[in-house]
Design a protein around this motif. Structure first.
Motif, PDB file in Angstrom:
ATOM      1  N   THR A 298       5.234   8.538   1.655  1.00 52.91           N
ATOM      2  CA  THR A 298       4.264   9.610   1.429  1.00 52.91           C
ATOM      3  C   THR A 298       3.286   9.708   2.585  1.00 52.91           C
TER       4      THR A 298
ATOM      5  N   ASN B  58      -2.010  11.467  -0.620  1.00 48.86           N
ATOM      6  CA  ASN B  58      -1.909  11.053  -1.996  1.00 48.86           C
ATOM      7  C   ASN B  58      -3.247  11.199  -2.690  1.00 48.86           C
TER       8      ASN B  58
ATOM      9  N   ILE C  27      -1.213   7.930  -7.009  1.00 51.36           N
ATOM     10  CA  ILE C  27      -1.090   6.509  -6.651  1.00 51.36           C
ATOM     11  C   ILE C  27      -1.036   5.662  -7.914  1.00 51.36           C
ATOM     12  N   ILE C  28      -1.998   5.901  -8.784  1.00 54.14           N
ATOM     13  CA  ILE C  28      -2.047   5.097 -10.002  1.00 54.14           C
ATOM     14  C   ILE C  28      -0.790   5.328 -10.839  1.00 54.14           C
TER      15      ILE C  28
ATOM     16  N   MET D 139       2.108   3.506  -9.255  1.00 51.13           N
ATOM     17  CA  MET D 139       1.904   2.056  -9.379  1.00 51.13           C
ATOM     18  C   MET D 139       2.209   1.613 -10.800  1.00 51.13           C
ATOM     19  N   LYS D 140       1.797   2.442 -11.755  1.00 46.07           N
ATOM     20  CA  LYS D 140       2.018   2.064 -13.154  1.00 46.07           C
ATOM     21  C   LYS D 140       3.504   2.051 -13.490  1.00 46.07           C
TER      22      LYS D 140
ATOM     23  N   ILE E 122       6.344   0.426  -8.385  1.00 43.76           N
ATOM     24  CA  ILE E 122       7.018   0.587  -7.105  1.00 43.76           C
ATOM     25  C   ILE E 122       6.779  -0.668  -6.288  1.00 43.76           C
ATOM     26  N   LYS E 123       7.698  -0.914  -5.372  1.00 41.05           N
ATOM     27  CA  LYS E 123       7.604  -2.129  -4.574  1.00 41.05           C
ATOM     28  C   LYS E 123       6.617  -1.953  -3.432  1.00 41.05           C
ATOM     29  N   ALA E 124       6.539  -0.749  -2.891  1.00 45.86           N
ATOM     30  CA  ALA E 124       5.655  -0.532  -1.757  1.00 45.86           C
ATOM     31  C   ALA E 124       5.502   0.953  -1.490  1.00 45.86           C
ATOM     32  N   TYR E 125       4.491   1.274  -0.730  1.00 44.61           N
ATOM     33  CA  TYR E 125       4.331   2.614  -0.188  1.00 44.61           C
ATOM     34  C   TYR E 125       4.667   2.555   1.291  1.00 44.61           C
TER      35      TYR E 125
ATOM     36  N   ILE F 209       3.957   4.780   4.541  1.00 42.15           N
ATOM     37  CA  ILE F 209       3.111   5.914   4.889  1.00 42.15           C
ATOM     38  C   ILE F 209       3.708   6.672   6.071  1.00 42.15           C
TER      39      ILE F 209
ATOM     40  N   LYS G 127       7.146  -3.122   5.192  1.00 40.89           N
ATOM     41  CA  LYS G 127       7.206  -2.807   3.761  1.00 40.89           C
ATOM     42  C   LYS G 127       8.442  -3.415   3.111  1.00 40.89           C
TER      43      LYS G 127
ATOM     44  N   GLN H 134       7.534  -6.824   2.424  1.00 40.32           N
ATOM     45  CA  GLN H 134       6.643  -6.822   1.260  1.00 40.32           C
ATOM     46  C   GLN H 134       7.460  -6.694  -0.032  1.00 40.32           C
TER      47      GLN H 134
END
Lengths: 879, 132
Positions: free
Chosen positions: B89, B92, B97-98, B101-102, B105-108, B110, B121, B124
């Motif tokens: 992304t 955002n 985002i929230i 995340m809820k 997801i493993k990572a963003y 950017i 990532k 990560q």
């Protein structure tokens, strides 16, 4: 010389002296301000402001640009405080004090070639008053945040979060801007944090009501673990991204002391200068270069030795003076002041080399931190008495053994948080180091609340490694077994780790401590923890010792190894001392004390005064116990005896000496190589009266005398109402009854297992059918011959009296005819057990020249009960 | 390792595929938008089961079915719900985002991304070992 070289030194020096004065004034002001917090009055702030302002001016004149720069930043912060644009809440006082410390360091560095940096403190001060509008400042931590948080965060939690791919951020919130103005609740923030990661730490109460947040409040800090990048996090948490400070868990905890500290600084205080925010008690710098000078350690060592010589000469001189003091009493007075002055000189010179124990501690903290992190354990290291000072050499000598001990405690002692929780302990293990000084000795104990050491495991390991025999372990007390860890090759660790567990080390620790003339002992309660107790002399060169004598020779016993001294009157010795397991012991404070006579130990010939023939004769008796029949002539010899209770590790023993003199400070000269095999001595000293005297060594003497601590301890236990079962071990004396059933067939039975013993004539035995009875006090008792009960050769009636024994705790009324009762003997060796010995026989032993068999009274009692029952039922059938 | 890369811009898609290949991930399937991805994840052809993917790397902003929609669908599917998801992304909002995340997801990642940022990532998210 920093920037001051462009001025005439004298000119600069005057300003620097002023600056030092101002710094002295500033510190108490800042501390008072911190104590008052938001309620601080204008006067105090103004005072501090004036001091800083004058430092700034002085620094300008003296050309100290760094100092001036820092003072300027500090001035700005104080101005903000004065104008009430900044509240005096955390972190403001800390940053101000850090600034002050850095100023002191800068001034101290003028005497050296180094020039410490002041950037960090300057930035921190500026961060306090960085605000976009300039009306109200929020006192942000800035560069100090990571330092501060490092001490509050749980490295385990951070590690776990990082392993999950999360990033760690610190976020500073401004109560006014982020909560009050937006009408946002702390709880809402927490919900946001929890939806994108986890809250690792918050320095505010998460349930805080918004009303309690006021404009005067300092920033709130939260540490968040999330996979998000800083910008996204800022968006979620609704703060500027500049408030989000990424933390690197690998780099942040327990930050290294600032590298700008003058390298190689001998002042222990200076190393703390970079850790201004450290909560450690000895972290505050105390820079006073005007009152300290650096001296070569060599020179101090030389002074030490000279002081030692001075003490020695004083002692020699004193014994001379005592002789002439009879003629001139004035000499005494001079002697006395010489005494005092010498003692003072010695004390002070010794203090030159003294350093606080706390200096060692920083090393341990780092070890505990690194090791517990790598093991996933949580350990708190507490230190009490870090201010106790030790000789530099002793302190250096302690560094290695202590490091090893601390490692072992973390590695083996403290359990993982999980198993601690299961054991009902707090998840954080505690290692407590306690240091205290008593007389010329320093007592250091290091203890944990971990899993402890199992004495039997240690014993088994020591046997496996062939270090001790199985028999000797058997006769050891738990404490002795645990102290086997000091044998080379013994380890309790089930797994070997990188750091410890190879069984190398504890023996080295012991050797190290002993090299310092110290003692080390360990005690442990499985499941509860372990404690290592170390006692070392404050200094190595001079010890205070008791001078004792035997056979006309004098010896010194270091106080360190002594526990107490008492006196036995003439004749008392023979009655007090008894033999236990082949050793002489003395009843002592409710326990038993193995004793050894010094002259016996050293093989010194002694004379005694024979009260009957009135002449001096050579003493031939070396055994102490056992009064002779009739009058003991020896009790006139000398004026009784002194018992000096000595400590050998965990054990105590008594050294018997005939004479006791004075306590003296003696200068220890180590034994020459030719005498190194004399284990009883640790060195020698020169005494004014009697020339060279040897210094006795308690552990060496205990070894030489082969004192039976184990046997004595067991006897002690038994006497304190210990178990009778201990007699199986055979080593504590058991009173036995000796009898012969058939000729030359000897048996013994412990007296304790008998309820009664009767000696009767054979005619007293009545026979009814196959049953035998005897009358006793009007009742009839069944009798068995021993060969009816157990398979032994039958008895041939001799017509003489026979013994009848009644086992203790027998369920029926019956006795055993045992033939001829010969004697009762005290037996303290072990019996041989033979796996093929018949039922009813426990084993064999030699007593005197006779081979005797031990009756198994338990078996015999059972057998008798069966016999009585079957006899009863048979009678019933006959009727 | 089988990856599914979802983006409505072919240029972005091929950049990502190149980067992944450079990192050693060669088995990459491309999807042109959310619904294409969903199709590739779910549809059966003549009894042939759809492929299973070890990781979905999806753009956030796409027409019709956005990355968030795709994530919701994946998490709501019994067979797919455990599939690791990385969101790509540029902009955002707090809400998206929230929300993502809820859903887990493993990572963003950017945008614009580089090989380094993608690699970071993936580390990560546990698909790459840290090399430093």
């Amino acid at each position: 010389m920093g920037n001051s070289q462009n001025l005439t030194p004298g000119f600069a020096r005057e300003f620097i002296a002023d600056i030092r004065d101002d710094l002295e004034v500033l510190e108490p002001d800042l501390l008072a301000m911190e104590a008052l917090g938001s309620n601080v009055g204008c006067d105090l702030v103004n005072n501090a402001f004036r001091a800083v302002h004058s430092i700034k001016g002085g620094a300008g004149f003296a050309g100290l640009t760094h100092l001036g720069d820092l003072a300027n930043s500090m001035e700005n912060v104080l101005t903000a405080l004065r104008e009430k644009k900044l509240s005096l809440v955390f972190p403001v006082p800390d940053v101000l004090l850090a600034g002050l410390d850095r100023m002191k360091t800068l001034v101290a560095a003028l005497d050296s070639d180094t020039q410490p940096s002041h950037e960090r403190e300057k930035l921190a001060l500026e961060a306090l008053i960085s605000s976009p509008d300039g009306t109200v400042y929020h006192g942000r931590c800035g560069p100090f945040l990571a330092d501060r948080l490092g001490r509050m965060l749980d490295p385990g939690v951070l590690k776990k979060a990082v392993s999950q791919g999360k990033l760690i951020y610190a976020v500073e919130f401004d109560p006014q801007q982020d909560f009050l103005e937006k009408n946002r609740r702390v709880r809402e923030l927490l919900t946001d944090i929890e939806s994108i990661g986890e809250l690792v730490f918050a320095d505010f109460d998460p349930t805080l009501a918004p009303g309690t947040l006021g404009p005067g409040q300092g920033p709130l800090t939260a540490v968040v673990a999330t996979i998000l990048d800083p910008d996204f996090l800022a968006q979620v948490l609704e703060v500027e991204s500049s408030r989000i400070i990424p933390l690197d868990p690998d780099a942040m905890e327990f930050p290294e002391p600032s590298p700008q500290v003058p390298p190689g600084s001998e002042h222990p205080e200076a190393s703390g200068a970079g850790m201004a925010m450290s909560p450690l008690p000895n972290g505050l710098p105390q820079e006073v270069p005007a009152t300290t000078i650096r001296v070569n350690v060599e020179l101090i060592s030389r002074l030490m030795n000279l002081a030692g010589e001075l003490v020695l000469t004083r002692n020699q001189f004193r014994s001379l003076v005592e002789r002439i003091a009879v003629q001139d009493a004035g000499v005494n007075q001079v002697m006395q002041s010489l005494n005092t002055v010498t003692s003072l000189i010695q004390e002070d010179i010794m203090r030159l080399r003294m350093q606080p124990f706390g200096n060692l501690v920083s090393r341990f903290r780092r070890i505990v931190r690194d090791l517990s992190n790598s093991l996933g354990k949580r350990v708190d290291l507490l230190v009490e008495g870090g201010e106790v000072e030790l000789d530099k050499r002793v302190l250096e000598g302690l560094a290695n053994p202590f490091t090893h001990l601390v490692r072992n405690f973390v590695d083996h002692g403290i359990e993982t948080p999980d198993s601690r929780k299961r054991a009902g302990k707090p998840t954080n293990g505690t290692i407590l180091i306690r240091v205290g000084q008593q007389g010329g000795q320093v007592h250091i104990s290091i203890q944990d609340d971990g899993r402890g050491i199992d004495p039997d495991t240690i014993g088994a390991v020591a046997v496996d490694k062939g270090l001790v025999t199985r028999e000797s372990v058997f006769s050891m007390t738990d404490k002795e077994k645990i102290n086997l860890v000091f044998k080379p090759g013994v380890s309790t660790a089930e797994t070997i780790t990188d750091l410890s567990g190879r069984g190398v080390g504890m023996d080295v620790v012991k050797t190290n401590i002993e090299n310092l003339k110290g003692r080390i002992e360990i005690e442990s309660t499985p499941g509860r923890g372990t404690r290592v107790q170390i006692t070392i002399p404050l200094t190595l060169a001079i010890v205070s010792a008791l001078i004792v004598g035997t056979g006309g020779l004098r010896f010194a016993i270091p106080h360190m190894q002594m526990q107490e001294v008492f006196h036995l009157k003439p004749g008392e010795l023979q009655t007090c001392v008894e033999r236990v397991g082949g050793f002489d012991v003395l009843g002592f404070r409710g326990g038993l004390l193995p004793v050894v006579r010094l002259r016996t130990l050293l093989g010194i010939e002694t004379l005694f005064f024979d009260s009957i023939t009135r002449e001096e004769r050579r003493e031939r008796r070396f055994s102490i116990s056992g009064p002779r029949r009739g009058q003991d002539r020896r009790k006139q010899a000398g004026g009784g005896i002194f018992v000096i209770v000595l400590k050998q590790g965990i054990n105590r023993f008594g050294l018997l000496v005939e004479e006791m003199f004075d306590t003296e400070e003696i200068v220890v000269t180590p034994l020459g190589p030719g005498l190194s095999t004399c284990v009883c001595f640790s060195g020698s000293t020169f005494n004014g009266d009697s020339g060279v005297i040897m210094i006795l060594d308690a552990p060496g003497m205990a070894d030489q005398a082969r004192l039976g601590f184990g046997a004595v301890a067991r006897e002690e236990k038994r006497r304190r109402g210990g178990k009778l079962g201990e007699e199986k071990q055979g080593l504590c004396p058991v009173n036995l009854m000796l009898f012969s059933f058939a000729p030359d067939d000897y048996f013994v039975v412990p007296l304790a297992s008998l309820a009664r013993l009767d000696v009767i004539r054979p005619t007293d035995i009545h026979t009814v059918g196959q049953q035998r009875f005897m009358d006793h006090k009007g009742t009839t008792t069944t009798l068995f011959f021993l060969d009816e009960i157990i398979p032994v050769a039958p008895c041939e009636p001799s017509g003489g009296p026979v013994g009848v024994i009644f086992p203790r705790g027998l369920g029926v009324s019956a006795g055993i005819v045992v033939g001829m009762v010969m004697d009762t003997v005290a037996f303290c060796e072990s019996m041989n057990t033979d796996p093929v010995s018949p039922d009813g026989i426990r084993g064999t032993a030699f007593i005197g020249n006779r081979r005797v068999r031990f009756l198994d009274m338990e078996h015999i009692s059972k057998r008798m009960e069966t016999l009585v029952e079957t006899a009863g039922s048979m009678i019933g059938e006959e009727e | 390792m089988k990856f599914l890369v979802v983006d409505d811009k072919a240029s972005v898609r091929s950049t990502m595929v190149d980067i992944l290949a450079g990192l050693g991930f060669n088995d990459v399937t491309e999807a042109v938008d959310g619904s294409d991805a969903w199709f590739k994840l779910k549809a059966e052809f003549e009894g042939v089961k759809p492929e299973t993917f070890d990781l979905i790397i999806s753009d956030m902003e796409m027409p019709a079915m956005t990355g968030l929609d795709l994530l919701k669908a994946v998490r709501g599917d019994r067979n797919l719900k455990e599939t690791p998801f990385i969101m790509v992304t540029s902009i955002n909002t707090k809400e998206t985002i929230i929300a993502s995340m809820k859903l887990g997801i493993k990572a963003y990642i950017i945008k614009p991304f580089t090989k380094e940022s993608v690699a970071a990532k993936l580390v990560q998210a546990g698909f790459l070992k840290k090399t430093d």
